[in-house]
Design an enzyme around this catalytic site. Structure first.
Site, PDB file in Angstrom:
ATOM      1  N   HIS A 157      43.935  44.525  60.484  1.00  0.00           N
ATOM      2  CA  HIS A 157      42.838  44.933  61.364  1.00  0.00           C
ATOM      3  C   HIS A 157      42.198  43.703  62.011  1.00  0.00           C
ATOM      4  O   HIS A 157      41.940  42.717  61.334  1.00  0.00           O
ATOM      5  CB  HIS A 157      41.767  45.682  60.568  1.00  0.00           C
ATOM      6  CG  HIS A 157      42.168  47.091  60.237  1.00  0.00           C
ATOM      7  ND1 HIS A 157      41.252  48.066  59.922  1.00  0.00           N
ATOM      8  CD2 HIS A 157      43.383  47.685  60.193  1.00  0.00           C
ATOM      9  CE1 HIS A 157      41.892  49.200  59.691  1.00  0.00           C
ATOM     10  NE2 HIS A 157      43.180  48.997  59.834  1.00  0.00           N
ATOM     11  N   TYR A 209      31.504  51.314  60.295  1.00  0.00           N
ATOM     12  CA  TYR A 209      30.313  51.227  59.434  1.00  0.00           C
ATOM     13  C   TYR A 209      29.168  51.877  60.216  1.00  0.00           C
ATOM     14  O   TYR A 209      28.776  51.366  61.266  1.00  0.00           O
ATOM     15  CB  TYR A 209      29.950  49.765  59.158  1.00  0.00           C
ATOM     16  CG  TYR A 209      30.870  49.080  58.159  1.00  0.00           C
ATOM     17  CD1 TYR A 209      32.127  48.606  58.538  1.00  0.00           C
ATOM     18  CD2 TYR A 209      30.464  48.887  56.839  1.00  0.00           C
ATOM     19  CE1 TYR A 209      32.954  47.969  57.613  1.00  0.00           C
ATOM     20  CE2 TYR A 209      31.281  48.250  55.917  1.00  0.00           C
ATOM     21  CZ  TYR A 209      32.525  47.795  56.313  1.00  0.00           C
ATOM     22  OH  TYR A 209      33.337  47.165  55.394  1.00  0.00           O
TER      23      TYR A 209
HETATM   24  C1  PHB Z   1      37.599  50.721  51.247  1.00  0.00           C
HETATM   25  O1  PHB Z   1      38.474  50.986  52.069  1.00  0.00           O
HETATM   26  O2  PHB Z   1      37.664  51.121  50.090  1.00  0.00           O
HETATM   27  C2  PHB Z   1      36.421  49.903  51.648  1.00  0.00           C
HETATM   28  C3  PHB Z   1      36.397  49.332  52.903  1.00  0.00           C
HETATM   29  C4  PHB Z   1      35.302  48.581  53.286  1.00  0.00           C
HETATM   30  C5  PHB Z   1      34.248  48.401  52.424  1.00  0.00           C
HETATM   31  C6  PHB Z   1      34.277  48.960  51.160  1.00  0.00           C
HETATM   32  C7  PHB Z   1      35.373  49.719  50.761  1.00  0.00           C
HETATM   33  O3  PHB Z   1      33.182  47.684  52.819  1.00  0.00           O
END
Ligand code: PHB
Ligand code: APR
Length: 401
Positions: free
Chosen positions: A79, A208
């Site tokens: 990514h 997010y």
């Molecule tokens: C996950 O894919 O489990 C994951 C990704 C980003 C984060 C925490 C967990 O900040």
């Protein structure tokens, strides 16, 4: 009835077969150092346990250089950015543009664990699952010991050093005499409900999302498997979250004009994770070296937990290799300080991401909320602020952070 005690010897006794313990054993093997790994749970359990899934640039490089990166390079998803989503809008953070070409790889922690177990077994290294009654002794001597029972017999393993890689709830850290370690801790007034769903991800990059109903994260594991998290109450129960409620909540919190959530597959896993920041200092007592979650916890918002564990054991393996090769203890003596610099950087970043994106209860005057908006606005407008996020997210070079 237990059989007669058996005594064994090794150079490094490793408690715990999570990413920290397994990678340490593998790196030590590469340096010609012998170790024994002791794990409480079964192989199936540790291989199936769903945990985090973001590997920093440096973690990917280290696993590749150590010869355990082949499947990760094949199946991991590279990514080049993440999306911050709030007020129905999305803003992309472009990692390579902001960090001189760095990126991250999405590859489940349990896949890393599977690869490391395979490498350990292929190398003929000692790795014992389902050991019981593990205890550590003589930590302030140069011949510490691990006692445990396995297959109905009691064992004692004499070592040069012990690596406590047994996670937050392990036995190593509590075995250090009272007063020798200082702890720094913060609990957050919320938790994460994590789910795994058999649906194609609705996004190419992680999202997010900050929303007045609480934080949401859209992640993934494969092109067919999505991973989601929802902010929930700290004492919440998965039984309060039927599938319907989860999809509804994800739809609301992740809403953006022109974007739609794929919600047409079964949810195959649900779990609640508490949110905590925790650091123990120093990360060493006598002949015991703590690594990974045994020494520190970060809230998962910055995706740092696994990467910190990897950083610790790299420092420890290098220090042990120098000691065995030349008798020079300098690296071992500096172990804790070397790790803590990176650990506190990640503690700060994880706290900052958490504070910026979660709904805080008791924010009656909306002060917290306005600070969050100001911070998000700044990250979206300022290249300097976006760079701060990006360089922390992709991680620093091992000798630089
Ligand atoms: C996950 O894919 O489990 C994951 C990704 C980003 C984060 C925490 C967990 O900040
Ligand atoms: N004896 C032997 N093994 C133990 C004991 C014990 N008394 N107590 C715990 N263990 C084992 C656990 O069963 C687990 O397999 O130690 C292992 C610790 O592994 P992790 O918890 O995965 O910790 P670590 O290897 O430090 O990796 C850190 O894990 O929690 C995630 O997000 C975190 O990604 C980070 C990573």
């Amino acid at each position: 009835m237990t059989a007669l005690s058996a005594e064994h010897r090794t150079q490094v006794g490793i408690v715990g077969a999570g990413p920290a313990g397994l990678l340490l054993a593998h790196l030590l093997h590469g340096h010609g150092i012998e170790s024994v790994v002791l794990e409480l749970r079964s192989r199936e359990y540790v291989e199936q346990r769903v945990r985090a899934g973001v590997l920093e640039h440096g973690t990917v490089q280290l696993l590749s250089e150590a010869g355990v990166g082949e499947r990760m390079r094949r199946e991991g998803l590279v990514h080049h950015g993440i999306e911050l989503r709030f007020d129905g809008r999305g803003h992309r953070i472009d990692f390579p543009a902001l960090t001189g070409g760095r990126s991250i790889t999405v590859y489940g922690q349990q896949e890393v664990v599977k690869d490391l177990i395979r490498a350990r077994l292929d190398a003929g290294g000692a790795l014992h699952f389902e050991v019981q009654d593990v205890s550590v002794h003589d930590l302030d001597s140069d011949r510490p010991a691990i006692r445990y029972s396995h297959d109905g017999a009691d064992h004692e393993l004499r070592c040069d050093v012990i690596a406590g890689c047994d996670g937050f709830h392990g036995v190593c850290r509590p075995s250090v005499p009272d007063g020798a370690l200082e702890t720094h801790e913060r609990e957050y007034p919320f938790a994460w409900l994590g789910i795994l769903a058999e649906v194609a991800p609705s996004t190419e990059e992680l999202i997010y999302a900050r929303h007045e109903r609480g934080f949401a994260l859209h992640s993934m594991r494969t092109p067919e498997l999505s991973r989601f998290y929802l902010q929930c109450e700290p004492d919440d129960d998965v039984d309060n979250w039927p599938d319907e409620r989860i999809w509804d909540e994800l739809r609301i919190r992740l809403e953006r004009e022109g974007w739609e959530l794929n919600a047409d597959g079964p949810i195959i896993e649900k779990g609640i994770t508490p949110m905590r920041s925790y650091v123990v200092e120093p990360m060493q007592y006598g002949s015991l070296f703590l690594a990974g979650d045994a020494a520190h916890i970060v809230p998962p918002t910055g995706a740092k937990g696994l990467n910190l564990a990897v950083g610790d054991v790299k420092v420890l393996a290098d220090a042990l290799s120098r000691w065995y090769a030349t008798g020079d203890r300098a690296g071992l003596d500096a172990y804790s300080d070397s790790c803590l610099r990176r650990v506190w950087r990640a503690e700060h970043f994880s706290w900052w991401m958490t504070s910026m994106l979660h709904r805080f209860p008791h924010d009656d005057e909306g002060f917290e909320e306005r600070l969050q908006r100001a911070q998000l606005d700044y990250v979206c407008r300022s290249r300097a602020a976006a760079t701060t996020l990006a360089e922390n997210y992709v991680g620093f070079a091992w000798d630089d952070g």
